[in-house]
Design an enzyme around this catalytic site. Structure first.
Site, PDB file in Angstrom:
ATOM      1  N   HIS A   1      14.102  -0.663  31.406  1.00  0.00           N
ATOM      2  CA  HIS A   1      14.067   0.404  30.407  1.00  0.00           C
ATOM      3  C   HIS A   1      14.787  -0.011  29.126  1.00  0.00           C
ATOM      4  O   HIS A   1      14.293   0.232  28.017  1.00  0.00           O
ATOM      5  CB  HIS A   1      14.717   1.669  30.968  1.00  0.00           C
ATOM      6  CG  HIS A   1      13.796   2.535  31.755  1.00  0.00           C
ATOM      7  ND1 HIS A   1      13.436   2.262  33.058  1.00  0.00           N
ATOM      8  CD2 HIS A   1      13.146   3.689  31.426  1.00  0.00           C
ATOM      9  CE1 HIS A   1      12.620   3.199  33.502  1.00  0.00           C
ATOM     10  NE2 HIS A   1      12.421   4.084  32.523  1.00  0.00           N
TER      11      HIS A   1
ATOM     12  N   ARG B   1      19.551   5.735  32.617  1.00  0.00           N
ATOM     13  CA  ARG B   1      19.475   5.077  33.922  1.00  0.00           C
ATOM     14  C   ARG B   1      20.866   4.969  34.556  1.00  0.00           C
ATOM     15  O   ARG B   1      21.003   5.020  35.783  1.00  0.00           O
ATOM     16  CB  ARG B   1      18.850   3.700  33.769  1.00  0.00           C
ATOM     17  CG  ARG B   1      17.455   3.714  33.152  1.00  0.00           C
ATOM     18  CD  ARG B   1      16.421   4.241  34.097  1.00  0.00           C
ATOM     19  NE  ARG B   1      16.066   3.260  35.129  1.00  0.00           N
ATOM     20  CZ  ARG B   1      15.202   3.502  36.117  1.00  0.00           C
ATOM     21  NH1 ARG B   1      14.616   4.679  36.234  1.00  0.00           N
ATOM     22  NH2 ARG B   1      14.933   2.558  37.000  1.00  0.00           N
TER      23      ARG B   1
ATOM     24  N   HIS C   1      22.012   1.817  37.101  1.00  0.00           N
ATOM     25  CA  HIS C   1      22.377   0.720  36.207  1.00  0.00           C
ATOM     26  C   HIS C   1      23.833   0.842  35.772  1.00  0.00           C
ATOM     27  O   HIS C   1      24.477   1.883  35.938  1.00  0.00           O
ATOM     28  CB  HIS C   1      21.495   0.706  34.959  1.00  0.00           C
ATOM     29  CG  HIS C   1      20.221  -0.038  35.122  1.00  0.00           C
ATOM     30  ND1 HIS C   1      20.158  -1.396  35.364  1.00  0.00           N
ATOM     31  CD2 HIS C   1      18.920   0.394  35.087  1.00  0.00           C
ATOM     32  CE1 HIS C   1      18.890  -1.775  35.469  1.00  0.00           C
ATOM     33  NE2 HIS C   1      18.129  -0.715  35.318  1.00  0.00           N
TER      34      HIS C   1
ATOM     35  N   HIS D   1      14.152  -4.011  42.326  1.00  0.00           N
ATOM     36  CA  HIS D   1      14.394  -5.249  41.587  1.00  0.00           C
ATOM     37  C   HIS D   1      15.835  -5.236  41.104  1.00  0.00           C
ATOM     38  O   HIS D   1      16.449  -4.165  40.986  1.00  0.00           O
ATOM     39  CB  HIS D   1      13.411  -5.431  40.427  1.00  0.00           C
ATOM     40  CG  HIS D   1      13.203  -4.217  39.569  1.00  0.00           C
ATOM     41  ND1 HIS D   1      14.070  -3.860  38.561  1.00  0.00           N
ATOM     42  CD2 HIS D   1      12.225  -3.281  39.577  1.00  0.00           C
ATOM     43  CE1 HIS D   1      13.623  -2.754  37.972  1.00  0.00           C
ATOM     44  NE2 HIS D   1      12.512  -2.379  38.567  1.00  0.00           N
TER      45      HIS D   1
ATOM     46  N   PHE E   1       0.814  -1.224   0.000  1.00  0.00           N
ATOM     47  CA  PHE E   1       0.000   0.000   0.000  1.00  0.00           C
ATOM     48  C   PHE E   1       0.846   1.273   0.000  1.00  0.00           C
ATOM     49  O   PHE E   1       0.508   2.261   0.652  1.00  0.00           O
ATOM     50  CB  PHE E   1      -0.955   0.051   1.202  1.00  0.00           C
ATOM     51  CG  PHE E   1      -1.736  -1.201   1.442  1.00  0.00           C
ATOM     52  CD1 PHE E   1      -2.054  -2.075   0.412  1.00  0.00           C
ATOM     53  CD2 PHE E   1      -2.159  -1.524   2.716  1.00  0.00           C
ATOM     54  CE1 PHE E   1      -2.780  -3.231   0.635  1.00  0.00           C
ATOM     55  CE2 PHE E   1      -2.891  -2.681   2.963  1.00  0.00           C
ATOM     56  CZ  PHE E   1      -3.195  -3.539   1.923  1.00  0.00           C
TER      57      PHE E   1
ATOM     58  N   ARG F   1      22.795  -3.663  42.612  1.00  0.00           N
ATOM     59  CA  ARG F   1      22.782  -2.365  41.951  1.00  0.00           C
ATOM     60  C   ARG F   1      24.084  -1.595  42.225  1.00  0.00           C
ATOM     61  O   ARG F   1      24.778  -1.855  43.204  1.00  0.00           O
ATOM     62  CB  ARG F   1      21.592  -1.551  42.459  1.00  0.00           C
ATOM     63  CG  ARG F   1      20.227  -2.090  42.058  1.00  0.00           C
ATOM     64  CD  ARG F   1      19.851  -1.687  40.659  1.00  0.00           C
ATOM     65  NE  ARG F   1      18.505  -2.173  40.301  1.00  0.00           N
ATOM     66  CZ  ARG F   1      17.822  -1.725  39.257  1.00  0.00           C
ATOM     67  NH1 ARG F   1      18.346  -0.805  38.478  1.00  0.00           N
ATOM     68  NH2 ARG F   1      16.626  -2.211  38.990  1.00  0.00           N
TER      69      ARG F   1
END
Length: 610
Positions: A492, A559, A565, A485, A373, A420
């Site tokens: 992300h 992050r 992170h 967590h 299309f 972390r």
């Protein structure tokens, strides 16, 4: 209608068989859970006696910790893992969480034991006044990886390599980078090439073994477990002495991320809206008759968090101190790393990619040549809409996000359980301030401590930032630190990888970004009040693929800018999300009668045709 029912069933079965044919891989962790142990502690009542695991290389946030940051009882971690593996709500609800005090059955002690609805007593270490003492923050969606799905790869059919170990040279480099990102958090992107702090960051990072091109295979007994990451990781020093250009500092490595301004055009510009009522430099994205502004809230400059031991300890014990950050009045275009950290603090995860899709549609970016299309109406006799049109791609780019989150949750909670960056900062604080027993428990960080104290000059910078000698806590952009967590993979980044892969599949990924027939490259000025065209400064061709990859990198590494992170969380999670998107497209293709194809460029520079 009987034929239609049978045909629909056959299509669904074909998609299910395609999904079932995918090999479910073996998932490997880095082995840190069993590697690090408590010393033999005297006293029959200490649950950490008899060489129990310390779990210092793993995520323990929200579990009960002692005053030195170690688990009160390693059995709490074991129970948490069992509850994650079962996914049973009753098992999760029975876990010990927070600082205590606890009753013998593991439940909280309450302010009014006779009233089951009274708040629990909480032994916070920090003295809170205004705002008042916080409540408890629960873990987030630890059972999501056990769910099943009706479309796309099963959450457990995709995997990630083991993350770097606590005593690895790769983690030393990753932590050095995260510390420097915290130090550079308020430097405008516009000023990077002339800023003394970014120059110091580059000169410091190029000294770390992991970033050197002249490194040997091993150093001081390193336990790095990602041999292929040596090829993926950017190198700060091409020959051991020559550093990378400042404008390429802290960038990702996928195709296009190194080109043009640091911030993707899709996080700055808008679209022209109804009847071309606005300029793309207004930063307004038309959602039909309404608009969304690309400008972000302005987080206060040089205001960081968790630089005090008691505050850090409370957050590790699950203190819910969210929404206590400070903002200036107004909004601005993303002009500084703290701005992108603010964006990824409050975004709806898939929003940046939905916005990018609307911008691409507004720019009239062509679709992939394999889609139908695309001829003139008098030839095709139909337009794309419900299939192969705007509503179709707008739905796809959001549809993939939830499946990406389920897959990464399995990696986070069920496999890797990586600590972390803020936790590593806490251990380094104890390496500098703890007694001999504590230092021995943290011997895995000996090489990191030495590297930071050596020629990298990083220790001096950290202590200056925190205002105290031997305070090596990681300055955080968010008062609550990381989410509740584990770090690897990154939610992300996995959503970014999935959504961007969908967009690269749908649009002509080699198309140069143009508005009104003219190429552009915009960047915010230093205070974020406006955008200006820097296409004469950055002469690289900015393509759909490159700017979408950069968008994924900006959100993912955003992050890292916040301190929550590491670099490997970004790159490996992008690839995880990519697998989810490709699988979903493969299955959806079976449901259409039109003959079409999609050519999808991948993050490693190759491409695949669906």
């Amino acid at each position: 209608m009987q034929y239609r029912r049978q045909k629909s069933l056959a299509v669904r079965q074909a998609a299910a068989e395609l999904a079932a044919a995918r090999v479910h891989p073996t998932h490997y962790s880095n082995g840190d859970e069993n590697r690090f142990r408590f010393e033999n502690i005297s006293g029959d009542n200490d649950p950490r006696a008899n060489n129990a695991p310390t779990y210092i290389g793993n995520f323990t946030k929200c579990l009960p910790h002692d005053k030195d940051g170690f688990l009160l009882n390693p059995s709490d971690y074991d129970a948490w893992v069992r509850a994650i593996d079962s996914g049973e709500q009753s098992e999760i609800a029975g876990l010990r969480i927070g600082p205590g005090p606890f009753q013998p059955n593991g439940d909280f002690e309450y302010a009014n034991p006779a009233n089951p609805n009274s708040p629990p007593l909480l032994n916070w270490s920090h003295a809170y006044s205004d705002p008042p003492a916080p409540g408890i923050r629960a873990w987030e969606s630890q059972g999501a990886g056990l769910t099943h799905d009706l479309e796309g790869p099963d959450a457990q059919s995709v995997t990630m390599p083991p993350c770097p170990s606590l005593d690895s040279q790769e983690l030393i480099a990753e932590m050095a980078e995260v510390y420097w990102m915290a130090i550079c958090r308020d430097i405008p992107f516009r000023n990077w090439a002339t800023n003394a702090t970014t120059e110091s960051a580059r000169n410091s990072l190029k000294r770390f073994w992991w970033f050197r091109s002249d490194r040997t295979d091993d150093l001081n007994g390193a336990t790095d477990r990602l041999p292929d990451s040596l090829q993926r990781r950017r190198i700060f020093s091409e020959n051991g002495t020559t550093p990378v250009p400042l404008e390429k500092l802290f960038r990702g490595v996928t195709p296009g991320e190194q080109l043009g301004p640091y911030i993707s055009q899709f996080l700055l510009i808008g679209n022209t809206g109804i009847a071309n009522a606005q300029s793309i430099t207004d930063g307004q994205i038309a959602y039909g008759a309404i608009r969304a502004d690309q400008r972000v809230r302005i987080a206060c400059e040089d205001v960081d968090y968790l630089q005090n031991w008691n505050e850090w300890l409370d957050v590790q014990n699950g203190a819910d101190v969210r929404n206590r950050e400070s903002y200036e009045a107004g909004y601005r275009f993303i002009a500084r790393p703290r701005d992108i950290a603010t964006y990824v603090h409050h975004d709806a995860l898939h929003e940046a990619y939905l916005n990018a899709c609307l911008i691409l549609l507004g720019l009239k970016a062509p679709f992939d040549r394999g889609l139908p299309f695309q001829l003139a109406d008098y030839k095709d006799k139909q337009q794309g809409f419900a299939q192969f049109g705007g509503p179709h791609i707008l739905t796809l780019v959001t549809e993939v996000a939830t499946r990406a989150l389920k897959a990464v949750r399995y990696q986070k909670f069920n496999i890797h359980r990586r600590l972390r960056p803020e936790a590593v900062g806490g251990w380094l604080y104890q390496r500098r301030n703890g007694n001999s027993t504590i230092r021995n428990r943290l011997a895995a960080l000996t090489n990191m401590e030495a590297a930071f104290s050596g020629t990298s000059q990083l220790a001096n910078v950290i202590e200056t930032r925190n205002g105290t000698h031997d305070n090596w806590l990681l300055p955080m952009a968010f008062p609550e630190g990381s989410p509740t967590h584990p770090s690897y993979g990154a939610g992300h980044a996995t959503v970014a990888g999935a959504c961007v892969t969908i967009l690269k599949a749908w649009f002509d990924h080699g198309w140069e970004l143009k508005s009104g027939g003219s190429r552009f490259a915009y960047e915010a000025n230093a205070d974020g009040t406006s955008l200006f065209d820097v296409s004469t400064i950055y002469t690289d061709t900015l393509t759909v693929e490159g700017e979408l990859n950069k968008l994924a990198g900006n959100i993912s590494i955003g992050r890292d800018w916040a301190g929550v992170h590491y670099y490997t969380d970004y790159i490996e999670s992008l690839r995880l999300g990519e697998q989810i998107a490709l699988g979903m497209l493969e299955e959806q293709k079976l449901t259409y009668s039109e003959n079409f194809s999609l050519t999808v460029p991948l993050f490693d520079g190759t491409s695949v045709r669906i």
